[in-house]
Design an enzyme around this catalytic site. Structure first.
Site, PDB file in Angstrom:
ATOM      1  N   CYS A  91       0.812  -1.223   0.000  1.00 62.13           N
ATOM      2  CA  CYS A  91       0.000   0.000   0.000  1.00 62.13           C
ATOM      3  C   CYS A  91       0.851   1.282   0.000  1.00 62.13           C
ATOM      4  O   CYS A  91       0.483   2.272  -0.636  1.00 62.13           O
ATOM      5  CB  CYS A  91      -0.980  -0.005   1.162  1.00 62.13           C
ATOM      6  SG  CYS A  91      -0.329  -0.737   2.664  1.00 62.13           S
ATOM      7  N   HIS A 120      -2.311   6.328   4.335  1.00 61.95           N
ATOM      8  CA  HIS A 120      -0.856   6.394   4.528  1.00 61.95           C
ATOM      9  C   HIS A 120      -0.338   7.720   3.953  1.00 61.95           C
ATOM     10  O   HIS A 120      -0.587   8.046   2.779  1.00 61.95           O
ATOM     11  CB  HIS A 120      -0.159   5.250   3.787  1.00 61.95           C
ATOM     12  CG  HIS A 120      -0.387   3.887   4.391  1.00 61.95           C
ATOM     13  ND1 HIS A 120      -1.113   3.678   5.543  1.00 61.95           N
ATOM     14  CD2 HIS A 120       0.043   2.657   3.990  1.00 61.95           C
ATOM     15  CE1 HIS A 120      -1.127   2.383   5.833  1.00 61.95           C
ATOM     16  NE2 HIS A 120      -0.439   1.738   4.901  1.00 61.95           N
TER      17      HIS A 120
HETATM   18  N1  LIG Z   1      -4.985  -3.616   5.173  1.00 66.95           N
HETATM   19  C1  LIG Z   1      -4.314  -2.983   4.211  1.00 66.95           C
HETATM   20  O1  LIG Z   1      -4.279  -1.732   4.157  1.00 66.95           O
HETATM   21  C2  LIG Z   1      -3.560  -3.757   3.176  1.00 66.95           C
HETATM   22  C3  LIG Z   1      -3.468  -5.137   3.196  1.00 66.95           C
HETATM   23  N2  LIG Z   1      -2.764  -5.796   2.208  1.00 66.95           N
HETATM   24  C4  LIG Z   1      -2.666  -7.254   2.183  1.00 66.95           C
HETATM   25  O2  LIG Z   1      -3.979  -7.785   1.920  1.00 66.95           O
HETATM   26  C5  LIG Z   1      -4.162  -9.018   2.622  1.00 66.95           C
HETATM   27  C6  LIG Z   1      -5.351  -8.908   3.542  1.00 66.95           C
HETATM   28  O3  LIG Z   1      -5.096  -7.917   4.519  1.00 66.95           O
HETATM   29  P1  LIG Z   1      -6.187  -7.480   5.584  1.00 66.95           P
HETATM   30  O4  LIG Z   1      -7.534  -7.505   4.987  1.00 66.95           O
HETATM   31  O5  LIG Z   1      -5.678  -6.232   6.161  1.00 66.95           O
HETATM   32  O6  LIG Z   1      -6.071  -8.690   6.662  1.00 66.95           O
HETATM   33  P2  LIG Z   1      -7.161  -9.205   7.708  1.00 66.95           P
HETATM   34  O7  LIG Z   1      -6.380  -9.849   8.781  1.00 66.95           O
HETATM   35  O8  LIG Z   1      -8.101  -8.127   8.086  1.00 66.95           O
HETATM   36  O9  LIG Z   1      -7.978 -10.348   6.894  1.00 66.95           O
HETATM   37  C7  LIG Z   1      -7.379 -11.565   6.525  1.00 66.95           C
HETATM   38  C8  LIG Z   1      -8.327 -12.456   5.761  1.00 66.95           C
HETATM   39  O10 LIG Z   1      -7.664 -13.690   5.456  1.00 66.95           O
HETATM   40  C9  LIG Z   1      -8.450 -14.789   5.915  1.00 66.95           C
HETATM   41  N3  LIG Z   1      -7.592 -15.889   6.350  1.00 66.95           N
HETATM   42  C10 LIG Z   1      -6.683 -15.894   7.369  1.00 66.95           C
HETATM   43  N4  LIG Z   1      -6.100 -17.117   7.461  1.00 66.95           N
HETATM   44  C11 LIG Z   1      -6.656 -17.893   6.499  1.00 66.95           C
HETATM   45  C12 LIG Z   1      -6.491 -19.262   6.100  1.00 66.95           C
HETATM   46  N5  LIG Z   1      -5.608 -20.059   6.709  1.00 66.95           N
HETATM   47  N6  LIG Z   1      -7.223 -19.729   5.072  1.00 66.95           N
HETATM   48  C13 LIG Z   1      -8.107 -18.914   4.436  1.00 66.95           C
HETATM   49  N7  LIG Z   1      -8.328 -17.621   4.772  1.00 66.95           N
HETATM   50  C14 LIG Z   1      -7.608 -17.114   5.793  1.00 66.95           C
HETATM   51  C15 LIG Z   1      -9.254 -14.243   7.072  1.00 66.95           C
HETATM   52  O11 LIG Z   1     -10.409 -15.066   7.279  1.00 66.95           O
HETATM   53  P3  LIG Z   1     -11.090 -15.286   8.734  1.00 66.95           P
HETATM   54  O12 LIG Z   1     -11.899 -14.059   9.013  1.00 66.95           O
HETATM   55  O13 LIG Z   1     -11.930 -16.489   8.525  1.00 66.95           O
HETATM   56  O14 LIG Z   1      -9.975 -15.479   9.704  1.00 66.95           O
HETATM   57  C16 LIG Z   1      -9.586 -12.851   6.540  1.00 66.95           C
HETATM   58  O15 LIG Z   1     -10.669 -12.929   5.657  1.00 66.95           O
HETATM   59  C17 LIG Z   1      -2.844  -9.295   3.358  1.00 66.95           C
HETATM   60  O16 LIG Z   1      -2.044 -10.145   2.575  1.00 66.95           O
HETATM   61  C18 LIG Z   1      -2.239  -7.907   3.497  1.00 66.95           C
HETATM   62  O17 LIG Z   1      -0.847  -7.977   3.637  1.00 66.95           O
HETATM   63  C19 LIG Z   1      -2.206  -5.103   1.184  1.00 66.95           C
HETATM   64  C20 LIG Z   1      -2.283  -3.747   1.108  1.00 66.95           C
HETATM   65  C21 LIG Z   1      -2.939  -2.973   2.128  1.00 66.95           C
HETATM   66  N1  LIG Z   2       2.281  -3.689   5.722  1.00 67.13           N
HETATM   67  C1  LIG Z   2       1.293  -2.713   5.247  1.00 67.13           C
HETATM   68  C2  LIG Z   2       0.083  -3.381   4.704  1.00 67.13           C
HETATM   69  C3  LIG Z   2       0.370  -4.685   4.032  1.00 67.13           C
HETATM   70  O1  LIG Z   2      -0.289  -5.642   4.329  1.00 67.13           O
HETATM   71  O2  LIG Z   2       1.368  -4.701   3.175  1.00 67.13           O
HETATM   72  P1  LIG Z   2       1.797  -5.944   2.267  1.00 67.13           P
HETATM   73  O3  LIG Z   2       0.609  -6.321   1.430  1.00 67.13           O
HETATM   74  O4  LIG Z   2       2.921  -5.421   1.446  1.00 67.13           O
HETATM   75  O5  LIG Z   2       2.218  -7.056   3.178  1.00 67.13           O
HETATM   76  C4  LIG Z   2       0.933  -1.799   6.406  1.00 67.13           C
HETATM   77  O6  LIG Z   2       1.051  -2.270   7.498  1.00 67.13           O
HETATM   78  O7  LIG Z   2       0.511  -0.679   6.243  1.00 67.13           O
END
Ligand SMILES: NC(=O)C1=CN([C@@H]2O[C@H](COP(=O)(O)OP(=O)(O)OC[C@H]3O[C@@H](n4cnc5c(N)ncnc54)[C@H](OP(=O)(O)O)[C@@H]3O)[C@@H](O)[C@H]2O)C=CC1
Ligand SMILES: N[C@@H](CC(=O)OP(=O)(O)O)C(=O)O
Length: 372
Positions: A159, A261
C-alpha cells in the site's frame, strides 16, 4: 459509467472476504458494472457461516444485500470454478498455497498479498502506474505446468509503494529518470489488518518499525518502474536493471491514524537542470494513466490531485476523496539536498489494496487478457 465490452457482468469470487481488504472488495463490487459477486472464501473459522455472521463488519455502509445470504466457503477452487476473476484479500500466511491452487485450477487471481510480487512471471501492477505489465500474462500461462487457458496470478503492490509510485511515474514520464528517492511513511493502523496494532502500542505514540515494509518499498518500486526485456529466444522478463542507478531509501512508521498512509518524498532527477516545483505540479495534474483513457469504471477522475493549500493533504480530510481511488499530493517544493520534495497521501485500503485489484481486473477485461 462504462459497461463491460460485451454488456454483461462476469461472476467473481472474493477470498479473505471477511477481512479489512475483503470487506472493502465487497463494498466496491456490490454495484459494479463489470462484476457480480458469486462466491466468498475465508478461513475454516468462517467457512459454513452466513457472511454477516462470519464477518466482523467495519465499513461505514451496511453489508450489501448481495452477500447477506451467502455462505462463506473454505478457499478451495471447487467452490469458485464458475468465477471469471478471483479477488484475494488473504492473509499472507495463507495466500501462497491457496492462490497457487486457484491458478492451477485455471482461475484468474488478483492478489493483494505479498507472496508472488517477486515472482519473475507475475506482474506487480499499480493500475495507475504500470498497466503495460499486463502483457506478461500470456507467458505466465504458457510456462505454467500444465499450461493454462485462463488462469494467472497478478498482484498489486504494497500500500505504501502504491501511494508514492504513482507520482514517481508521472514525474518520470514528464522529466525522465529519477536517480535518487528518499521516502518516509506515516502509515495508518488499518494497514496491519483487523484488529491491527494494539491500542496500548499505538495511542499517544509513533512506532518507527513495520516488519519488512522498507525492503518491500525499495524493491517493488524497481519492478514497477522497470520495463520488460525480451531475450533472443523470445522469453520476456521484468527488466529492473535498466532502472539502475535508481537508489531508494524508505523509512516506515506506524502512526495513530485509522485509514490513509501519508508519505514525505524527496527526489533527484538525472536531468540537469531539474524541473521547477511549478513544472512538477503541472506534470502531476496532467498525468493521465491508461486506466483512465481506456475507460476503467473504478479509475479516479484525478489520478493525482494536487493541493495548493500549504497544510494538505491530511488523512482525515483527504483519504476518501474520489472514494479513495486516487492519490493526493501537496507541498511540492524545492529540496535543498535533492531536487524536489512533496507529500503524498493514499488510502491504503482503497487504492492501496482493493481498488487497485479491481482496476487491474477492469484493465484485464478491457485489454482482452481476462477470459470470461
Ligand atoms: N490492510 C491494508 O491496508 C492492506 C493489506 N494488504 C494485504 O492484503 C491481505 C489482507 O489484509 P487485511 O484484509 O488487512 O487482513 P485481515 O487480517 O483483516 O484479513 C485476513 C483475511 O484472510 C483470511 N484468512 C486468514 N487465514 C486464512 C487461512 N488459513 N485460510 C483462508 N483464509 C484465511 C481471514 O479469514 P477469517 O476471518 O476467517 O480469519 C480474513 O478474511 C494481506 O495479505 C495484506 O498484507 C495489502 C495492502 C494494504
Ligand atoms: N504492511 C502494510 C500493509 C500490508 O499488508 O502490506 P503488504 O501487502 O505489502 O504485506 C501496512 O502495514 O501498512
Amino acid at each position: 459509467m462504462s459497461k463491460h465490452p460485451e454488456g454483461r457482468q462476469v461472476k467473481v469470487g472474493v477470498l479473505g472476504a471477511t477481512g479489512t481488504v475483503g470487506q472493502r472488495f465487497i463494498t466496491l463490487l456490490a454495484h459494479h458494472p463489470f462484476f457480480v459477486i458469486h462466491a466468498l472464501g475465508a478461513s475454516a473459522r468462517s467457512a459454513g457461516k452466513l457472511y454477516p455472521k462470519a464477518a466482523n463488519w467495519k465499513q461505514t455502509t451496511p453489508i450489501p444485500a448481495i452477500v447477506r445470504d451467502m455462505v462463506v466457503h473454505e478457499c478451495d477452487p471447487k467452490h469458485f470454478i464458475d468465477c471469471a476473476a478471483i479477488f484475494s484479500g488473504l492473509d499472507a500466511d495463507a495466500a501462497g498455497e491457496i492462490e497457487s491452487a486457484f491458478r492451477t485450477a485455471d482461475l484468474a487471481v488478483f492478489s493483494n498479498a505479498k507472496n508472488y510480487r517477486r515472482d519473475p512471471h507475475v506482474p506487480l501492477i499499480v493500475p495507475l502506474a504500470n498497466a503495460s505489465h499486463l502483457s506478461m500474462i500470456p507467458q505466465q500461462r504458457s510456462l505454467h505446468q500444465p499450461p493454462l487457458k485462463k488462469g494467472f496470478i497478478l498482484t498489486n503492490a504494497n500500500c505504501s509503494t502504491t501511494g508514492y509510485v504513482i507520482p514517481l511515474v508521472a514525474m518520470e514520464k514528464a522529466f525522465g529518470p529519477i536517480e535518487t528517492c528518499m521516502v518516509t511513511t506515516m502509515q495508518a493502523i488499518s494497514g496491519a489488518g483487523y484488529p491491527g496494532v494494539p491500542s496500548l502500542d499505538i495511542m499517544d505514540n509513533v512506532v518507527p518499525y513495520i516488519s519488512g515494509e522498507e525492503e518491500k518499498m525499495e524493491w517493488e518500486t524497481l519492478k514497477i518502474l522497470g520495463g520488460i526485456a525480451q531475450a533472443d529466444d523470445g522469453t520476456r522478463t521484468f527488466d529492473m536493471h535498466s532502472r539502475h542507478p535508481l537508489r531508494i531509501s524508505a523509512s516506515c512508521n506506524r502512526v495513530p491514524v485509522i485509514d490513509g498512509h501519508t508519505m514525505c518524498v524527496s527526489v533527484r532527477f538525472s536531468r540537469r537542470p531539474p524541473p521547477s516545483p511549478q513544472q512538477v505540479r503541472e506534470a502531476l495534474v496532467a498525468y493521465t494513466p491508461e486506466a483512465q483513457t481506456i475507460g476503467c469504471p473504478s479509475a479516479p477522475v484525478h489520478a493525482i490531485f494536487v493541493h495548493e493549500e500549504p497544510d494538505r493533504p491530511q488523512p482525515r480530510l483527504d483519504r476518501y476523496y474520489q472514494d479513495g481511488a486516487g492519490v493526493s499530493v501537496g507541498r511540492v517544493r524545492q529540496c535543498p539536498v535533492l531536487d524536489i520534495k512533496f507529500v503524498v497521501l493514499a488510502n491504503n485500503v482503497s487504492i492501496g489494496a482493493a481498488t487497485s485489484s479491481i482496476i487491474n481486473a477492469e484493465l484485464a477485461i478491457l485489454k482482452g487478457v481476462l477470459i470470461a
